[in-house]
Design a protein around this motif. Structure first.
Motif, PDB file in Angstrom:
ATOM      1  N   VAL A  72     -27.605  44.110 -36.388  1.00 55.05           N
ATOM      2  CA  VAL A  72     -26.218  43.780 -36.050  1.00 55.05           C
ATOM      3  C   VAL A  72     -25.529  43.153 -37.259  1.00 55.05           C
ATOM      4  CG1 VAL A  72     -24.706  42.425 -34.549  1.00 55.05           C
ATOM      5  CG2 VAL A  72     -26.787  43.467 -33.613  1.00 55.05           C
ATOM      6  N   THR A  74     -21.801  42.655 -37.480  1.00 56.34           N
ATOM      7  CA  THR A  74     -20.439  42.686 -36.949  1.00 56.34           C
ATOM      8  C   THR A  74     -19.828  41.291 -37.084  1.00 56.34           C
ATOM      9  OG1 THR A  74     -21.286  42.207 -34.731  1.00 56.34           O
ATOM     10  CG2 THR A  74     -20.978  44.523 -35.312  1.00 56.34           C
ATOM     11  N   HIS A  76     -18.461  37.538 -36.520  1.00 57.06           N
ATOM     12  CA  HIS A  76     -19.158  36.454 -35.835  1.00 57.06           C
ATOM     13  C   HIS A  76     -18.897  36.416 -34.332  1.00 57.06           C
ATOM     14  CE1 HIS A  76     -19.129  33.902 -39.822  1.00 57.06           C
ATOM     15  NE2 HIS A  76     -19.757  35.054 -39.953  1.00 57.06           N
ATOM     16  N   HIS A  79     -21.127  38.413 -31.834  1.00 53.67           N
ATOM     17  CA  HIS A  79     -22.584  38.316 -31.849  1.00 53.67           C
ATOM     18  C   HIS A  79     -23.186  38.052 -30.473  1.00 53.67           C
ATOM     19  CE1 HIS A  79     -23.266  37.608 -36.445  1.00 53.67           C
ATOM     20  NE2 HIS A  79     -22.516  38.663 -36.181  1.00 53.67           N
ATOM     21  N   THR A  80     -22.573  37.162 -29.713  1.00 53.31           N
ATOM     22  CA  THR A  80     -23.143  36.839 -28.405  1.00 53.31           C
ATOM     23  C   THR A  80     -23.210  38.077 -27.515  1.00 53.31           C
ATOM     24  OG1 THR A  80     -22.385  34.541 -28.519  1.00 53.31           O
ATOM     25  CG2 THR A  80     -22.898  35.413 -26.342  1.00 53.31           C
ATOM     26  N   LEU A  83     -25.921  40.492 -28.706  1.00 57.36           N
ATOM     27  CA  LEU A  83     -27.255  40.016 -28.348  1.00 57.36           C
ATOM     28  C   LEU A  83     -27.532  40.218 -26.863  1.00 57.36           C
ATOM     29  CD1 LEU A  83     -27.083  36.845 -30.570  1.00 57.36           C
ATOM     30  CD2 LEU A  83     -28.940  38.505 -30.708  1.00 57.36           C
ATOM     31  N   ILE A  95     -30.215  40.271 -36.775  1.00 60.89           N
ATOM     32  CA  ILE A  95     -28.772  40.020 -36.792  1.00 60.89           C
ATOM     33  C   ILE A  95     -28.378  39.197 -38.006  1.00 60.89           C
ATOM     34  CG2 ILE A  95     -28.951  37.921 -35.362  1.00 60.89           C
ATOM     35  CD1 ILE A  95     -26.368  38.857 -33.931  1.00 60.89           C
ATOM     36  N   GLU A  96     -27.194  39.470 -38.522  1.00 57.02           N
ATOM     37  CA  GLU A  96     -26.655  38.649 -39.596  1.00 57.02           C
ATOM     38  C   GLU A  96     -26.285  37.276 -39.048  1.00 57.02           C
ATOM     39  OE1 GLU A  96     -26.517  39.147 -42.828  1.00 57.02           O
ATOM     40  OE2 GLU A  96     -27.513  41.079 -42.566  1.00 57.02           O
ATOM     41  N   LYS A  97     -26.230  36.302 -39.937  1.00 57.37           N
ATOM     42  CA  LYS A  97     -25.819  34.960 -39.525  1.00 57.37           C
ATOM     43  C   LYS A  97     -24.314  34.944 -39.243  1.00 57.37           C
ATOM     44  CE  LYS A  97     -23.730  34.364 -43.570  1.00 57.37           C
ATOM     45  NZ  LYS A  97     -22.259  34.369 -43.685  1.00 57.37           N
ATOM     46  N   THR A 100     -24.951  32.781 -33.252  1.00 59.52           N
ATOM     47  CA  THR A 100     -23.730  32.773 -32.441  1.00 59.52           C
ATOM     48  C   THR A 100     -22.801  31.734 -33.050  1.00 59.52           C
ATOM     49  OG1 THR A 100     -24.488  31.033 -30.926  1.00 59.52           O
ATOM     50  CG2 THR A 100     -25.042  33.306 -30.332  1.00 59.52           C
ATOM     51  N   VAL A 122     -33.031  36.536 -37.518  1.00 57.15           N
ATOM     52  CA  VAL A 122     -31.735  36.268 -38.133  1.00 57.15           C
ATOM     53  C   VAL A 122     -31.878  36.462 -39.641  1.00 57.15           C
ATOM     54  CG1 VAL A 122     -29.822  34.644 -38.339  1.00 57.15           C
ATOM     55  CG2 VAL A 122     -31.286  34.586 -36.311  1.00 57.15           C
TER      56      VAL A 122
END
Length: 336
Positions: A72, A74, A76, A79-80, A83, A95-97, A100, A122
């Motif tokens: 992922v 996308t 910020h 993100h939730t 996920l 996922i990128e930082k 969440t 992450v």
């Protein structure tokens, strides 16, 4: 050899690097790309010779059957939901930082994933940077002696054009400014080295850019060990300068940083090395992708799980809260 099949969700920016690292790994392949930008999705689908689609609904309905993990990348604020969707479909996530944009969502997501048996990684790539690993492990095992304090200094330059990517400039979409976007990587290594944070005092301001979020942020963090640390992150410097993270112990000090985070100076003690034992390309991004593959396929330890992201999320949220209230913020370590 079984391969881990990835689908990428989001094809801008850092995706170009991570797709290369996935496809360079003999144990993985990128099998699908998803982006709401139809032109970008089609371009990358054709370039990589894989299916593409323009929504996660379409992906989960038509393309996820043979996918083991989603990557992922996308904005910020998405993100939730990304996920939740992956966990609901029993698909692992890299996922990128940030994990969440707030701690409540982060805790819920991590607990939900663990209950479902879904693994979250992450992209805190410096946990696979040999220089950062050496510093953090040395601090963890007491090689520096009792830790007195640490410092993080991020004096960066970001132009207004950088924030004209609209989601980066707003609290609702970015979750914050330079702290959650830039300092997060060094706060990660600081916490990895020094242990659980227990209290935070912070201040942030917008000094230069026409944005809602902060372009200067500062925090003082207290740790369970008694160590304290200072964090300064700026996107308003001109000229900008390199990032540095320093840890000062009773026996010795380590200063980590440089323009590409490839240097450490060890003071009063001999340099110590902790091999990662990951073969392949000598790049941090390759190493973390390879380690995530091992985490999913072989259940091997992984340095940057969703749960590892909780204290990082807690500290950044606490800096913002402290600045708004003018009070010290205590952190509940039981959630970690």
């Amino acid at each position: 050899m079984k391969q881990l099949n990835f689908s990428a969700i989001g094809t801008g920016g850092i995706f170009k690097t991570i797709q290369f690292m996935i496809n360079k790994n003999k144990r993985a392949k990128l099998a699908c790309v998803v982006d709401i930008n139809e032109e970008s999705a089609k371009k990358w689908g054709e370039k990589l010779n894989v299916p593409h689609c323009c929504s996660t609904d379409e992906f989960y309905e038509e393309h996820c059957e043979d996918i083991d993990a989603v990557y992922v990348a996308t904005p910020h604020f998405t993100h939730t939901a990304m996920l939740d969707d992956a966990i609901d479909n029993n698909i692992n996530v890299f996922i990128e930082k940030p994990l969440t944009t707030n701690l409540e969502d982060a805790v819920r997501i991590v607990n939900k994933a663990e209950k479902a048996g879904v693994k979250i990684g992450v992209d805190f790539q410096n946990r696979y940077n040999p220089q950062a690993v050496n510093m953090a492990r040395a601090a963890q095992e007491g090689y520096l002696g009792k830790i007195m304090y640490g410092t993080v200094n991020i004096p960066w330059k970001r132009t207004q054009k950088y924030y004209d990517v609209a989601w980066r400039s707003k609290w609702d979409t970015a979750g914050g400014g330079t702290l959650i976007t830039h300092a997060i990587h060094m706060i990660d290594i600081l916490i990895w080295a020094l242990g659980n944070p227990i209290s935070v005092t912070g201040k942030f301001a917008t000094r230069k850019h026409e944005i809602e979020v902060e372009d200067v942020g500062m925090g003082i963090i207290e740790f369970e060990s008694g160590a304290i640390a200072q964090v300064l992150s700026s996107a308003a410097n001109d000229p900008g300068a390199g990032t540095h993270l320093s840890i000062f112990g009773e026996k010795g000090n380590v200063i980590f940083g440089g323009s590409i985070l490839s240097q450490t100076r060890w003071q009063r003690i001999k340099r110590k090395r902790y091999p990662l034992n990951i073969k392949g390309l000598p790049l941090h991004y390759y190493k973390i992708v390879d380690a995530f593959i091992s985490y999913v396929m072989d259940n091997k330890p992984f340095n940057a799980t969703g749960r590892d992201a909780l204290p990082i999320t807690a500290v950044i949220e606490a800096i913002y809260k402290s600045s708004r209230t003018g009070k010290e913020v205590k952190i509940d370590t039981s959630i970690f």
